[in-house]
Scaffold this motif. Structure first.
Motif, short mmCIF file in Angstrom:
data_model
loop_
_atom_site.label_atom_id
_atom_site.label_comp_id
_atom_site.label_asym_id
_atom_site.label_seq_id
_atom_site.Cartn_x
_atom_site.Cartn_y
_atom_site.Cartn_z
N GLY A 16 0.85 -1.45 -0.25
CA GLY A 16 -0.04 0.03 -0.02
C GLY A 16 0.90 1.40 -0.12
N LEU A 17 0.62 2.00 -0.93
CA LEU A 17 1.24 3.40 -1.12
C LEU A 17 0.87 4.18 0.47
CD1 LEU A 17 0.62 4.62 -4.62
CD2 LEU A 17 2.89 4.11 -3.54
N VAL A 18 1.92 4.87 1.15
CA VAL A 18 1.56 5.96 2.22
C VAL A 18 0.84 7.12 1.53
CG1 VAL A 18 2.52 7.15 4.13
CG2 VAL A 18 3.69 4.77 3.44
N GLY A 19 -0.54 7.27 2.37
CA GLY A 19 -1.28 8.73 1.97
C GLY A 19 -0.54 9.68 2.33
N PRO A 20 -1.18 10.79 1.73
CA PRO A 20 -0.84 12.20 2.03
C PRO A 20 -1.12 12.73 3.10
CG PRO A 20 -1.85 11.96 -0.26
CD PRO A 20 -2.32 10.69 0.52
N THR A 21 -1.96 12.02 3.75
CA THR A 21 -2.46 12.60 5.15
C THR A 21 -1.80 11.60 6.39
OG1 THR A 21 -4.22 11.07 5.31
CG2 THR A 21 -4.80 13.69 4.53
N HIS A 22 -0.77 10.82 6.09
CA HIS A 22 0.00 9.96 7.00
C HIS A 22 0.13 10.82 8.36
CE1 HIS A 22 3.04 7.87 9.18
NE2 HIS A 22 3.86 8.53 8.69
N ASN A 23 -0.18 10.50 9.48
CA ASN A 23 -0.02 11.16 10.76
C ASN A 23 -0.07 10.28 11.80
OD1 ASN A 23 -3.06 11.47 12.31
ND2 ASN A 23 -3.07 11.38 10.29
N GLU A 431 -7.63 19.35 -0.18
CA GLU A 431 -7.62 19.75 -1.75
C GLU A 431 -6.30 19.20 -2.35
OE1 GLU A 431 -8.16 24.02 -2.42
OE2 GLU A 431 -10.09 24.11 -1.30
N GLU A 432 -5.33 19.20 -1.76
CA GLU A 432 -4.18 18.78 -2.04
C GLU A 432 -4.17 17.14 -2.09
OE1 GLU A 432 -1.07 19.79 0.69
OE2 GLU A 432 -1.33 21.74 0.53
N SER A 433 -4.99 16.50 -1.16
CA SER A 433 -5.05 15.10 -1.12
C SER A 433 -5.76 14.53 -2.39
CB SER A 433 -5.51 14.57 0.13
OG SER A 433 -4.84 14.78 1.21
N LEU A 434 -6.91 15.36 -2.51
CA LEU A 434 -7.86 15.05 -3.89
C LEU A 434 -7.22 15.10 -4.97
CD1 LEU A 434 -11.32 16.22 -2.61
CD2 LEU A 434 -10.44 14.10 -2.18
N ALA A 435 -6.34 16.09 -5.11
CA ALA A 435 -5.74 16.26 -6.42
C ALA A 435 -4.68 15.25 -6.61
CB ALA A 435 -4.93 17.73 -6.44
N ALA A 436 -3.98 14.79 -5.50
CA ALA A 436 -2.99 13.70 -5.64
C ALA A 436 -3.56 12.44 -6.15
CB ALA A 436 -2.20 13.64 -4.46
N LEU A 437 -4.68 12.15 -5.29
CA LEU A 437 -5.51 10.85 -5.65
C LEU A 437 -6.02 10.80 -7.29
CD1 LEU A 437 -7.05 10.25 -2.21
CD2 LEU A 437 -5.09 9.18 -3.06
N GLY A 447 -8.96 3.39 -12.88
CA GLY A 447 -10.19 4.07 -13.12
C GLY A 447 -10.78 4.79 -11.97
N PRO A 448 -12.10 5.11 -12.02
CA PRO A 448 -12.34 6.10 -10.74
C PRO A 448 -12.84 5.05 -9.53
CG PRO A 448 -14.19 5.78 -12.18
CD PRO A 448 -13.00 5.26 -13.03
N VAL A 449 -12.02 4.94 -8.30
CA VAL A 449 -12.36 4.09 -6.99
C VAL A 449 -12.89 4.93 -5.83
CG1 VAL A 449 -10.92 2.39 -8.24
CG2 VAL A 449 -9.73 4.02 -6.83
N TYR A 450 -12.62 6.38 -6.05
CA TYR A 450 -12.82 6.95 -4.82
C TYR A 450 -14.09 7.64 -4.94
CZ TYR A 450 -7.86 6.62 -4.01
OH TYR A 450 -6.41 6.11 -3.96
#
Length: 455
Positions: A16-23, A431-437, A447-450
């Motif tokens: 799994g790719l580590v997501g942009p909101t890893h905290n 907004e940054e996270s949505l653009a990245a995904l 394809g669209p999964v989110y």
């Protein structure tokens, strides 16, 4: 299956790719590392690059490596379902003020630990000769309960061909069917293309006359139930002769072993485990020996060699055990194993020098993941695939040099290198996270999964 066909079957590790909101929010009760690092500042960019570098090094060493995308976070839809209203920025601000723990939960990047994504049965073991998938319901914690719907869409998008792949519904999200996926499941076999035996490990039993007499942990909750493991086995068409159900030692759970893959790891005929892994150690081994077509190779680490504290702190047993063509095995351990003298000595003097197939130990730096309680084995979902099944995959998800370069560049474009818990309310982060995904789904061609892509 012919000898040639058997030899072409490979295990693919989908990380799994580590997501942009890893905290670091300390959300996971019973996960000592997660709780002890709660509130610290994380580095999402470093975490994602560490994970990618591990994948790349294993690919370069000849192991088949795949990639799974992270979840959509923050999950603002979940906050709206819980009564927060207004614009996205207003929802985030109100949640930060009134329910900061909920905000932290909907920002969790825990889907990086794809060992929890689901349970997989290879086609050679299934009655219909298809690969079977069941996403885990992860109902034991709210931040992970949010994952299964998207996980199911991702798996169905990648493993789309119905001729080769079968997808099952998530189990009911109730305590009786608490399911944590492949973190509590190990397949033991000879060659990957030969029939295997599935070891399901559970922490508690909900139904049945033995409930009042069974031993359960006293400090931390047992997450996996026997009923969930049995249900997944039924979904996949596995028979009694193909399955072993073993109870995890409750004392291990109380020591911070929230999943079996924190105390045991298996691959091929080898089961590397700590003395405290199973409540009925001998009974578990005897049943495995009786059902396996080839001799089981148990590699037991005694308590006197590695204490429970060292096992949990180092994640020695949350390492990746990889099979090599010459019959040897490579153990990929986190850097924390070098920091514990007893653990490192056991690796050198007991595992490498012992009478077992483990011939090499490779150390990887995955500190960003480890601080939240996930080692190398947590980061990957193992899927055994034939040549035809690999060719039937949809999307650009098998790692290559080009994909590694593209994903590295993607991380560098979109990820922050500093994220404190207070930053999670920043609407710009969402907004940054949505653009990245959105860019990632095009890059991986899945394809669209989110939810935001589905409307």
């Amino acid at each position: 299956m012919s000898a040639a066909d058997i030899s072409s079957v490979r295990e693919v590790n989908f990380d799994g790719l580590v997501g942009p909101t890893h905290n670091y929010s300390g959300l996971a009760v019973g996960n000592v590392a997660s709780m002890s690092h709660g509130g610290l500042v994380s580095n999402p960019k470093e975490g994602a690059l560490q994970g990618l570098l591990k994948m790349k090094s294993l690919m370069d060493a000849g192991y088949a490596q795949g990639v799974l995308p992270p979840q959509q976070r923050p999950d603002i839809g979940a906050l709206r379902d819980l009564g927060f209203s207004g614009s996205n920025s207003e929802v985030l601000a109100r949640a930060a003020l009134e329910a900061p723990q909920l905000l932290r939960a909907v920002c969790s990047a825990s889907s990086m630990w794809t060992a929890n994504a689901g349970t997989i049965t290879p086609s050679v073991d299934a009655p219909d000769s298809r690969v079977h998938f069941t996403p885990a319901n992860l109902q034991s914690s709210f931040h992970r309960y949010l994952e299964p719907q998207t996980t199911g869409r991702v798996l169905q998008a990648i493993f789309r061909d119905e001729q080769h792949f079968a997808h099952h519904p998530v189990l009911p999200a109730t305590p009786a069917f608490s399911d944590e996926g492949a973190a509590n499941h190990t397949r033991l076999c000879g060659e990957y293309g030969e029939p295997g035996v599935h070891l399901f490990v559970y922490g508690r039993q909900t139904f049945g006359d033995v409930r009042s007499a069974q031993r359960e942990p006293k400090r931390y909750p047992a997450r996996q139930t026997l009923e969930a493991s049995q249900a997944v086995a039924r979904q996949h068409g596995l028979t009694e002769a193909q399955t072993v159900f073993a109870q995890q030692h409750p004392d291990a759970i109380d020591a911070g072993v929230f999943h079996n893959d924190v105390i045991a790891v298996g691959n091929g005929p080898v089961l590397l485990y700590h003395e405290m892994a199973f409540l009925d150690e001998e009974g578990t081994l005897d049943e495995l020996r009786a059902k396996m077509a080839i001799p089981l190779i148990p590699v037991r680490v005694p308590l006197e060699a590695v204490s429970m504290e060292d096992a949990v702190a180092s994640y020695l047993f949350n390492s990746q055990l990889l099979s090599n063509p010459d019959g040897t095995m490579t153990l990929v351990v986190p850097g924390e194993c070098q920091e514990r003298e007893a653990v490192w000595r056991t690796i050198q003097d007991y595992l490498l020098a012992g009478n077992n197939p483990i011939s090499e130990v490779v150390v990887k730096d995955v500190k960003q993941s480890m601080r939240n309680g996930g080692g190398p084995a947590c980061l990957r979902l193992r899927v055994v695939l034939t040549d035809a099944e690999r060719e039937a995959l949809t999307g650009r998800v098998l790692l290559t040099d080009a994909l590694y370069d593209d994903l590295t560049a993607w991380v560098n474009r979109h990820y922050r290198d500093r994220l404190a818990p207070d930053d999670l309310a920043d609407p710009q982060l969402a907004e940054e996270s949505l653009a990245a995904l959105d860019e990632l789904t095009r890059l991986l061609k899945v394809g669209p999964v989110y939810p935001f892509q589905l409307g």
